[in-house]
Design a protein around this motif. Structure first.
Motif, PDB file in Angstrom:
ATOM      1  N   PHE A  15      27.982 -62.860 -32.414  1.00 38.82           N
ATOM      2  CA  PHE A  15      27.495 -61.713 -33.171  1.00 38.82           C
ATOM      3  C   PHE A  15      27.208 -62.082 -34.627  1.00 38.82           C
ATOM      4  CE2 PHE A  15      28.961 -58.881 -29.731  1.00 38.82           C
ATOM      5  CZ  PHE A  15      27.895 -58.007 -29.705  1.00 38.82           C
ATOM      6  N   SER A  16      28.044 -62.951 -35.197  1.00 38.44           N
ATOM      7  CA  SER A  16      27.788 -63.369 -36.573  1.00 38.44           C
ATOM      8  C   SER A  16      26.487 -64.163 -36.655  1.00 38.44           C
ATOM      9  CB  SER A  16      28.961 -64.200 -37.098  1.00 38.44           C
ATOM     10  OG  SER A  16      29.098 -65.405 -36.376  1.00 38.44           O
ATOM     11  N   ILE A  17      26.252 -65.002 -35.655  1.00 38.19           N
ATOM     12  CA  ILE A  17      25.018 -65.793 -35.636  1.00 38.19           C
ATOM     13  C   ILE A  17      23.809 -64.903 -35.382  1.00 38.19           C
ATOM     14  CG2 ILE A  17      23.770 -67.586 -34.379  1.00 38.19           C
ATOM     15  CD1 ILE A  17      26.483 -68.972 -33.969  1.00 38.19           C
ATOM     16  N   ILE A  18      23.975 -63.933 -34.492  1.00 38.80           N
ATOM     17  CA  ILE A  18      22.872 -62.992 -34.230  1.00 38.80           C
ATOM     18  C   ILE A  18      22.485 -62.259 -35.508  1.00 38.80           C
ATOM     19  CG2 ILE A  18      22.275 -60.824 -33.081  1.00 38.80           C
ATOM     20  CD1 ILE A  18      23.913 -61.834 -30.671  1.00 38.80           C
ATOM     21  N   ILE A  19      23.499 -61.804 -36.251  1.00 41.81           N
ATOM     22  CA  ILE A  19      23.239 -61.097 -37.509  1.00 41.81           C
ATOM     23  C   ILE A  19      22.544 -62.019 -38.502  1.00 41.81           C
ATOM     24  CG2 ILE A  19      24.334 -60.048 -39.534  1.00 41.81           C
ATOM     25  CD1 ILE A  19      26.485 -58.976 -37.600  1.00 41.81           C
ATOM     26  N   SER A  20      23.061 -63.252 -38.628  1.00 42.09           N
ATOM     27  CA  SER A  20      22.478 -64.207 -39.575  1.00 42.09           C
ATOM     28  C   SER A  20      21.039 -64.551 -39.204  1.00 42.09           C
ATOM     29  CB  SER A  20      23.323 -65.482 -39.612  1.00 42.09           C
ATOM     30  OG  SER A  20      24.624 -65.214 -40.086  1.00 42.09           O
ATOM     31  N   ASN A  21      20.827 -64.802 -37.935  1.00 37.87           N
ATOM     32  CA  ASN A  21      19.480 -65.185 -37.507  1.00 37.87           C
ATOM     33  C   ASN A  21      18.496 -64.028 -37.582  1.00 37.87           C
ATOM     34  OD1 ASN A  21      20.370 -67.766 -37.031  1.00 37.87           O
ATOM     35  ND2 ASN A  21      20.695 -67.464 -34.849  1.00 37.87           N
ATOM     36  N   ALA A  22      18.972 -62.836 -37.247  1.00 37.53           N
ATOM     37  CA  ALA A  22      18.106 -61.658 -37.350  1.00 37.53           C
ATOM     38  C   ALA A  22      17.708 -61.421 -38.806  1.00 37.53           C
ATOM     39  CB  ALA A  22      18.806 -60.430 -36.775  1.00 37.53           C
ATOM     40  N   ALA A  23      18.688 -61.537 -39.706  1.00 41.23           N
ATOM     41  CA  ALA A  23      18.394 -61.361 -41.124  1.00 41.23           C
ATOM     42  C   ALA A  23      17.457 -62.457 -41.623  1.00 41.23           C
ATOM     43  CB  ALA A  23      19.697 -61.367 -41.932  1.00 41.23           C
ATOM     44  N   GLY A  24      17.703 -63.701 -41.173  1.00 42.33           N
ATOM     45  CA  GLY A  24      16.838 -64.801 -41.569  1.00 42.33           C
ATOM     46  C   GLY A  24      15.406 -64.607 -41.116  1.00 42.33           C
ATOM     47  N   LEU A  25      15.244 -64.137 -39.889  1.00 40.80           N
ATOM     48  CA  LEU A  25      13.894 -63.878 -39.384  1.00 40.80           C
ATOM     49  C   LEU A  25      13.226 -62.741 -40.149  1.00 40.80           C
ATOM     50  CD1 LEU A  25      14.440 -64.199 -35.519  1.00 40.80           C
ATOM     51  CD2 LEU A  25      12.986 -65.655 -36.948  1.00 40.80           C
ATOM     52  N   LEU A  26      13.991 -61.668 -40.415  1.00 44.72           N
ATOM     53  CA  LEU A  26      13.449 -60.539 -41.154  1.00 44.72           C
ATOM     54  C   LEU A  26      12.986 -60.967 -42.542  1.00 44.72           C
ATOM     55  CD1 LEU A  26      12.938 -57.496 -41.553  1.00 44.72           C
ATOM     56  CD2 LEU A  26      15.332 -57.285 -42.278  1.00 44.72           C
ATOM     57  N   ILE A  27      13.822 -61.748 -43.222  1.00 48.89           N
ATOM     58  CA  ILE A  27      13.474 -62.213 -44.567  1.00 48.89           C
ATOM     59  C   ILE A  27      12.249 -63.123 -44.518  1.00 48.89           C
ATOM     60  CG2 ILE A  27      14.245 -63.713 -46.450  1.00 48.89           C
ATOM     61  CD1 ILE A  27      17.082 -62.590 -45.931  1.00 48.89           C
ATOM     62  N   SER A  28      12.223 -64.034 -43.559  1.00 44.38           N
ATOM     63  CA  SER A  28      11.091 -64.965 -43.459  1.00 44.38           C
ATOM     64  C   SER A  28       9.795 -64.236 -43.150  1.00 44.38           C
ATOM     65  CB  SER A  28      11.372 -66.017 -42.387  1.00 44.38           C
ATOM     66  OG  SER A  28      12.452 -66.844 -42.767  1.00 44.38           O
ATOM     67  N   VAL A  29       9.853 -63.270 -42.242  1.00 41.66           N
ATOM     68  CA  VAL A  29       8.654 -62.482 -41.922  1.00 41.66           C
ATOM     69  C   VAL A  29       8.174 -61.728 -43.153  1.00 41.66           C
ATOM     70  CG1 VAL A  29       7.789 -60.526 -40.598  1.00 41.66           C
ATOM     71  CG2 VAL A  29       9.162 -62.277 -39.464  1.00 41.66           C
ATOM     72  N   TYR A  30       9.122 -61.090 -43.848  1.00 41.05           N
ATOM     73  CA  TYR A  30       8.759 -60.324 -45.055  1.00 41.05           C
ATOM     74  C   TYR A  30       8.149 -61.229 -46.122  1.00 41.05           C
ATOM     75  CZ  TYR A  30       9.310 -57.744 -49.403  1.00 41.05           C
ATOM     76  OH  TYR A  30       9.083 -57.150 -50.624  1.00 41.05           O
ATOM     77  N   LEU A  31       8.797 -62.358 -46.394  1.00 43.66           N
ATOM     78  CA  LEU A  31       8.320 -63.243 -47.446  1.00 43.66           C
ATOM     79  C   LEU A  31       7.015 -63.929 -47.058  1.00 43.66           C
ATOM     80  CD1 LEU A  31      11.662 -64.905 -48.632  1.00 43.66           C
ATOM     81  CD2 LEU A  31      10.335 -63.125 -49.782  1.00 43.66           C
ATOM     82  N   ALA A  32       6.879 -64.299 -45.783  1.00 42.60           N
ATOM     83  CA  ALA A  32       5.639 -64.948 -45.337  1.00 42.60           C
ATOM     84  C   ALA A  32       4.448 -64.017 -45.527  1.00 42.60           C
ATOM     85  CB  ALA A  32       5.768 -65.360 -43.877  1.00 42.60           C
ATOM     86  N   ARG A  33       4.652 -62.736 -45.261  1.00 41.25           N
ATOM     87  CA  ARG A  33       3.551 -61.777 -45.385  1.00 41.25           C
ATOM     88  C   ARG A  33       3.348 -61.320 -46.828  1.00 41.25           C
ATOM     89  NH1 ARG A  33       1.395 -59.612 -40.871  1.00 41.25           N
ATOM     90  NH2 ARG A  33       2.324 -60.143 -38.850  1.00 41.25           N
ATOM     91  N   THR A  34       4.427 -61.308 -47.623  1.00 40.65           N
ATOM     92  CA  THR A  34       4.337 -60.810 -48.993  1.00 40.65           C
ATOM     93  C   THR A  34       3.890 -61.895 -49.970  1.00 40.65           C
ATOM     94  OG1 THR A  34       6.117 -59.232 -48.545  1.00 40.65           O
ATOM     95  CG2 THR A  34       5.593 -59.657 -50.857  1.00 40.65           C
ATOM     96  N   LEU A  35       4.469 -63.087 -49.850  1.00 39.62           N
ATOM     97  CA  LEU A  35       4.168 -64.159 -50.794  1.00 39.62           C
ATOM     98  C   LEU A  35       2.878 -64.889 -50.469  1.00 39.62           C
ATOM     99  CD1 LEU A  35       7.723 -65.777 -51.222  1.00 39.62           C
ATOM    100  CD2 LEU A  35       6.616 -64.069 -52.681  1.00 39.62           C
ATOM    101  N   GLN A  36       2.458 -64.845 -49.202  1.00 45.80           N
ATOM    102  CA  GLN A  36       1.328 -65.624 -48.706  1.00 45.80           C
ATOM    103  C   GLN A  36       1.731 -67.100 -48.618  1.00 45.80           C
ATOM    104  OE1 GLN A  36      -1.373 -64.028 -47.405  1.00 45.80           O
ATOM    105  NE2 GLN A  36      -0.206 -62.192 -47.961  1.00 45.80           N
ATOM    106  N   LYS A  37       0.896 -67.892 -47.960  1.00 47.70           N
ATOM    107  CA  LYS A  37       1.347 -69.198 -47.484  1.00 47.70           C
ATOM    108  C   LYS A  37       1.705 -70.193 -48.590  1.00 47.70           C
ATOM    109  CE  LYS A  37      -3.451 -70.713 -46.655  1.00 47.70           C
ATOM    110  NZ  LYS A  37      -4.382 -71.187 -45.613  1.00 47.70           N
TER     111      LYS A  37
END
Length: 480
Positions: A15-37
């Motif tokens: 569960f700790s890894i699921i939370i960490s990975n879910a948050a990591g994916l959410l942050i990466s998706v947000y930053l990839a779309r917001t900051l641009q490549k």
């Protein structure tokens, strides 16, 4: 009961890894779309450099803490435990301060002379603060784990990831760009360290605080010396590919590669049973050790193999939907890196050697694998780009796993049953033959395809007697 304790720890760790990975994916998706490549590439390179230097904050201290504190705790010798705890804490704090200062002082040199990207300098300076606090959170977690308490992993994940997501999204949306993203890591690491410190004092203060016995520091340092090499080597292993991509290719390709690696790591972490088996292996010998390993390996392979085979099928739509079409260059690397799922789920060997006080074996092998990785990256990245980096990573990981497996057989007579790999592989190939004929056009259809694939896989595995009724009963009783 051992199996229930392991099951409980697997649940907390998962569960700790699921939370960490879910948050990591959410942050990466947000930053990839917001900051641009391009800016996302700078952010990815900043974090990669910070984690690369984080090797100097560990030097094997976390694993040493688990090994010696768990041993003293199992004997009920709390004075000896306090001696280890106080000695190792002083070293950990000193290393964190040193590494933080090192990154701060090197930030201008790295940005101008290594990566030729002057905009990296300021993000690296802020990342030095992150480098000061996050290692302390990891160390406190290892103290909990020494008591076979993995609930702290869950607490750390919640406190760190919640503050990281909130801070990064808030600061980036306010226009702080890459600096805001890096500051999110700083705030999160401070939050997690503070929460874990007070929880540790509240829960184990009576055990850890007080008079400590004088310990044999030479023995501790000898054990740590091997783990020091292993810690540095493993961190270089994990991040050198991203750094070398930044040296040979435009910075946006670091972002593409980190996205591929992030998706694989998110899945690998959930399936990573070896981490929770470390304190268990410390207490087991002979047939008990072999039986615990065989069962853990069998159940891990049963889940990891179909996931590793199935991920490439959904790689392209996952990247397109989550990150956007401009990040599709990450797909090929993701196909190759999906094999790392097997390494994460079935990599018990290093934990067995460390648990038995023989860290030199995995250290020597990992050092060879790291050199192999660097050389392959140097040769393959200029030719194949980020796919070359992926090939180098998979090949060197496979070398490390295979050599340690045979050393485990020789030293402990602990080895896996080939049938525990062959049957899942056959079942996975049948699964692929079915789902490759399905062309989902919508997300619900894609989810249905995954469900059908899982049903086909376990049905074939059942026919091959790769899973039996006793396994179902065993797991049900363990998690009940």
């Amino acid at each position: 009961m051992l199996v229930r304790r392991v099951a409980r720890n697997v649940i907390y760790n998962s569960f700790s890894i699921i939370i960490s990975n879910a948050a990591g994916l959410l942050i990466s998706v947000y930053l990839a779309r917001t900051l641009q490549k391009e800016l996302f590439g700078i952010y990815s390179l900043t974090i990669s450099v910070a984690f690369l230097l984080m090797a100097f904050t560990d030097l094997g201290i976390n694993a040493t803490t688990v090994r010696f504190c768990a041993h003293a705790f199992s004997k009920g010798d709390y004075e000896e435990l306090r001696g280890y705890f106080k000695f190792l804490t002083k070293i950990k704090v000193a290393l964190s301060i040193f590494s933080s200062l090192l990154l701060f002082l090197l930030s201008d040199f790295l940005s101008q002379n290594v990566f030729h990207e002057e905009t990296l300098s300021l993000p690296l300076k802020f990342a030095s603060l992150f480098l000061l606090f996050l290692p302390l959170a990891g160390y406190l977690t290892s103290v909990f784990n020494a008591f076979n308490d993995f609930k702290a992993n869950f607490v750390r994940a919640v406190s760190y990831e919640f503050s990281r997501v909130i801070t990064i999204i808030s600061l980036v949306s306010l226009g702080f760009s890459v600096i805001g993203a890096v500051l999110g890591y700083v705030v999160a690491s401070v939050t997690a360290t503070t929460v874990l410190f007070f929880l540790l004092v509240k829960k184990y203060g009576k055990i850890l605080l007080g008079k400590g016995k004088k310990i044999e520091k030479r023995g501790v340092l000898k054990f740590t010396s091997y783990l020091t090499i292993g810690s540095i080597t493993w961190t270089i292993f994990a991040y050198v590919d991203s750094v070398m991509i930044g040296m040979f290719m435009p910075v946006e390709y670091v972002g593409y590669y980190r996205i591929a690696l992030l998706v694989v790591s998110a899945i690998s972490g959930i399936l990573s049973v070896p981490a929770v088996m470390f304190p268990v292996f410390v207490a087991l010998e002979g047939d008990d050790l072999r039986n615990a390993f065989k069962r853990a390996f069998r159940y891990s392979s049963m889940v990891a193999v179909p996931v590793a085979f199935g991920l490439p099928v959904i790689a392209k739509p996952v990247i397109r939907v989550a990150f956007g079409a401009e990040y599709l260059p990450a797909v090929t690397a993701l196909w190759i890196l999906s094999l790392l799922i097997l390494r994460a789920a079935l990599g018990f060997w290093g934990n067995i050697f460390n648990a038995k006080g023989l860290p030199e074996y995995p250290v020597y092998v990992l050092s060879l694998a790291m050199v192999m990785n660097v050389l392959l990256n140097y040769l393959l990245i200029p030719i194949f780009g980020i796919s070359g980096a992926a090939l180098a990573t998979v090949a060197s990981n496979a070398f490390n796993w295979i050599v340690l497996a045979f050393l485990s057989k020789k030293v402990f007579n602990v080895f896996f049953d080939a049938r525990d790999l062959i049957k899942p592989v056959i079942s996975s190939l049948v699964m692929l033959a079915v789902i490759l004929n399905v062309k989902p056009k919508t997300i619900p259809e894609g989810i249905l395809m995954i469900f059908v694939g899982a049903v086909v896989y376990f049905f074939v595995l059942w026919l091959l007697k790769g899973v039996r009724r006793e396994d179902v009963d065993y797991l049900w009783n363990a998690f009940k």
